[in-house]
Design an enzyme around this catalytic site. Structure first.
Site, mmCIF file in Angstrom:
data_model
loop_
_atom_site.group_PDB
_atom_site.id
_atom_site.type_symbol
_atom_site.label_atom_id
_atom_site.label_comp_id
_atom_site.label_asym_id
_atom_site.label_seq_id
_atom_site.Cartn_x
_atom_site.Cartn_y
_atom_site.Cartn_z
ATOM 1 N N GLU A 145 0.842 -1.200 0.000
ATOM 2 C CA GLU A 145 0.000 0.000 0.000
ATOM 3 C C GLU A 145 0.877 1.250 0.000
ATOM 4 O O GLU A 145 1.627 1.480 0.941
ATOM 5 C CB GLU A 145 -0.910 0.005 1.231
ATOM 6 C CG GLU A 145 -1.766 1.258 1.361
ATOM 7 C CD GLU A 145 -2.545 1.298 2.664
ATOM 8 O OE1 GLU A 145 -2.923 2.418 3.078
ATOM 9 O OE2 GLU A 145 -2.766 0.227 3.263
ATOM 10 N N ARG A 150 0.567 10.467 0.924
ATOM 11 C CA ARG A 150 0.951 11.474 1.903
ATOM 12 C C ARG A 150 2.139 12.309 1.445
ATOM 13 O O ARG A 150 2.684 13.090 2.226
ATOM 14 C CB ARG A 150 1.281 10.804 3.251
ATOM 15 C CG ARG A 150 0.135 9.985 3.820
ATOM 16 C CD ARG A 150 0.532 9.298 5.100
ATOM 17 N NE ARG A 150 -0.463 8.307 5.526
ATOM 18 C CZ ARG A 150 -0.282 7.430 6.496
ATOM 19 N NH1 ARG A 150 0.864 7.427 7.167
ATOM 20 N NH2 ARG A 150 -1.224 6.562 6.807
ATOM 21 N N LYS A 183 -10.985 -2.068 6.571
ATOM 22 C CA LYS A 183 -9.835 -1.684 7.372
ATOM 23 C C LYS A 183 -10.331 -1.268 8.757
ATOM 24 O O LYS A 183 -11.279 -0.498 8.869
ATOM 25 C CB LYS A 183 -9.113 -0.513 6.690
ATOM 26 C CG LYS A 183 -7.970 0.090 7.475
ATOM 27 C CD LYS A 183 -7.340 1.222 6.676
ATOM 28 C CE LYS A 183 -6.225 1.912 7.429
ATOM 29 N NZ LYS A 183 -5.559 2.947 6.609
#
Length: 205
Positions: A34, A38, A122
């Site tokens: 993943e 950011r 998640k």
């Protein structure tokens, strides 16, 4: 996720570092990766991993909007992860036919996700949201939901999470320590991946 139930998080300022990190993780046995959105280069990192590391299944994380989701998919992301449950992101992924794993922390959020047709979620932030006891409580009610706890997961508690039937995989940044990557020490990344895989084998065979 079932074959290697760990999803390491990759955060990189440049695609070259992202590719090197991905290669180190794959060498350690982890192939579902993943890339978190950011940094300004995150989408380029997704694209380069998708292009340069064919053994990896690369997804985009920290996807906050439908636009983020579409941009991630255009960059080669094969799945989408969000920190929270936001219906436009879910719909963007579903319309494109790719897996979407939105973050949930409460029974109400799980129920909303269930009614959106989602069965793998998640659990975030796992440590702060109640950890293993909370997951046991949620799993007792939502029997057909599988969770990917992320946030506060480490080598020390990984076995506790993976021992839960409702946990399909765990996500974590401990597998990609920023200091080691900054130093170009990708052998450490591979070693951490191997150690995590061994924990998973001990628990799940």
């Amino acid at each position: 996720m079932k074959s290697a139930p760990l999803v390491p998080l990759i955060q990189a300022d440049d695609p070259e570092t992202a590719v090197a990190t991905a290669q180190a993780l794959v060498a350690g046995g982890l192939t579902v990766l993943e890339v978190v959105l950011r940094t300004d280069s995150a989408l380029a990192c997704v694209n380069e991993i998708a292009t340069q590391v064919p053994d990896a299944i690369v997804g985009a994380g920290t996807v906050l909007s439908a636009e983020h989701a579409r941009d991630s998919l255009d960059s080669g992301a094969q799945f989408i992860v969000s920190p929270g449950l936001y219906q436009p992101v879910v719909e963007a992924a579903q319309q494109s036919g790719v897996p979407i794993f939105p973050g949930v922390a409460t029974a109400s959020e799980v129920q909303t996700a269930w009614n959106l047709g989602l069965r793998t979620l998640k659990f975030f932030p796992a440590g702060q949201a109640g950890g293993v006891p909370m997951l046991k409580a949620l799993a007792s009610v939502f029997r057909d939901i599988q969770f990917m706890p992320t946030g506060g997961v480490s080598a020390d508690n990984l076995a506790d999470y993976l021992a839960l039937h409702a946990v399909i995989a765990c996500g974590g940044s401990w597998l990609t320590p920023a200091a080691a990557i900054a130093d170009g020490d990708f052998d450490t990344v591979t070693r951490l991946a191997e150690e995590a895989c061994e924990i998973a084998r001990q628990i799940r065979g």
